[in-house]
Scaffold this motif. Structure first.
Motif, PDB file in Angstrom:
ATOM      1  N   LYS A  98     -12.658  11.205  15.546  1.00 10.82           N
ATOM      2  CA  LYS A  98     -11.805  12.508  15.405  1.00 10.82           C
ATOM      3  C   LYS A  98     -12.318  13.247  14.158  1.00 10.82           C
ATOM      4  O   LYS A  98     -13.156  12.492  13.131  1.00 10.82           O
ATOM      5  CB  LYS A  98     -10.315  12.310  15.140  1.00 10.82           C
ATOM      6  CG  LYS A  98      -9.355  11.778  16.151  1.00 10.82           C
ATOM      7  CD  LYS A  98      -7.983  11.568  15.861  1.00 10.82           C
ATOM      8  CE  LYS A  98      -7.327  11.315  16.800  1.00 10.82           C
ATOM      9  NZ  LYS A  98      -5.806  11.127  16.424  1.00 10.82           N
ATOM     10  N   ARG A  99     -12.526  14.472  14.346  1.00 11.72           N
ATOM     11  CA  ARG A  99     -13.295  15.426  13.266  1.00 11.72           C
ATOM     12  C   ARG A  99     -12.031  16.387  12.741  1.00 11.72           C
ATOM     13  O   ARG A  99     -11.117  16.825  13.604  1.00 11.72           O
ATOM     14  CB  ARG A  99     -14.459  16.045  13.839  1.00 11.72           C
ATOM     15  CG  ARG A  99     -15.679  14.961  14.018  1.00 11.72           C
ATOM     16  CD  ARG A  99     -16.609  15.870  14.339  1.00 11.72           C
ATOM     17  NE  ARG A  99     -17.785  14.896  14.848  1.00 11.72           N
ATOM     18  CZ  ARG A  99     -19.028  15.060  14.867  1.00 11.72           C
ATOM     19  NH1 ARG A  99     -19.407  16.660  14.762  1.00 11.72           N
ATOM     20  NH2 ARG A  99     -19.948  14.266  15.114  1.00 11.72           N
ATOM     21  N   LEU A 100     -12.230  16.600  11.583  1.00 12.03           N
ATOM     22  CA  LEU A 100     -11.239  17.642  10.869  1.00 12.03           C
ATOM     23  C   LEU A 100     -12.264  18.951  10.439  1.00 12.03           C
ATOM     24  O   LEU A 100     -13.065  18.830  10.025  1.00 12.03           O
ATOM     25  CB  LEU A 100     -10.895  17.213   9.540  1.00 12.03           C
ATOM     26  CG  LEU A 100      -9.818  17.965   8.730  1.00 12.03           C
ATOM     27  CD1 LEU A 100      -8.791  18.209   9.515  1.00 12.03           C
ATOM     28  CD2 LEU A 100      -9.720  17.472   7.267  1.00 12.03           C
ATOM     29  N   LEU A 101     -11.605  20.018  11.029  1.00 14.80           N
ATOM     30  CA  LEU A 101     -12.202  21.171  11.121  1.00 14.80           C
ATOM     31  C   LEU A 101     -11.516  22.212  10.063  1.00 14.80           C
ATOM     32  O   LEU A 101     -10.520  22.436  10.384  1.00 14.80           O
ATOM     33  CB  LEU A 101     -12.626  21.763  12.503  1.00 14.80           C
ATOM     34  CG  LEU A 101     -13.247  23.237  12.402  1.00 14.80           C
ATOM     35  CD1 LEU A 101     -14.528  23.226  12.088  1.00 14.80           C
ATOM     36  CD2 LEU A 101     -13.139  23.859  13.680  1.00 14.80           C
ATOM     37  N   ILE A 102     -12.273  22.782   9.119  1.00 13.64           N
ATOM     38  CA  ILE A 102     -11.111  23.457   8.331  1.00 13.64           C
ATOM     39  C   ILE A 102     -11.907  24.739   8.332  1.00 13.64           C
ATOM     40  O   ILE A 102     -13.097  24.965   8.317  1.00 13.64           O
ATOM     41  CB  ILE A 102     -11.523  22.827   6.832  1.00 13.64           C
ATOM     42  CG1 ILE A 102     -10.969  21.472   6.738  1.00 13.64           C
ATOM     43  CG2 ILE A 102     -10.827  24.110   5.805  1.00 13.64           C
ATOM     44  CD1 ILE A 102     -11.144  21.031   5.167  1.00 13.64           C
TER      45      ILE A 102
END
Length: 89
Positions: free
Chosen positions: A2-6
């Motif tokens: 999973k990647r966190l995109l801000i």
């Protein structure tokens, strides 16, 4: 994985300030007493006298009181996008 995109959005700050009021077309129904509907077509309020006098509320074009004319508030809009305070140091 999973990647966190801000996502950063630059939203403008909108400021409204009322800068002037003018009076538009006349809405007086001249045929109200007969049960009909007739307007005179006066497009804009034009004061008969100077501001502060009794004739300042009477329209030169149609002879109606200023309250029969549509009130239009002219707003001044200011957009402020702010400055980018984040740095990549």
């Amino acid at each position: 994985m999973k990647r966190l995109l801000i996502v950063r959005r630059c939203e403008p700050i909108v400021r409204f300030s009322c800068c002037s009021v003018r009076y538009g077309e006349c809405r007086r129904n001249h045929a109200a007493s007969t049960g009909g509907y007739t307007i005179d077509g006066c497009r804009e309020f034009i004061a008969e006298g100077e501001e502060g006098t009794g004739t300042a509320l009477k329209c030169t074009a149609c002879g109606c009181h200023r309250s029969f004319h549509r009130r239009v508030q002219v707003y001044e809009v200011a957009w402020d996008y702010g400055s980018d305070t984040s740095s990549t140091e």
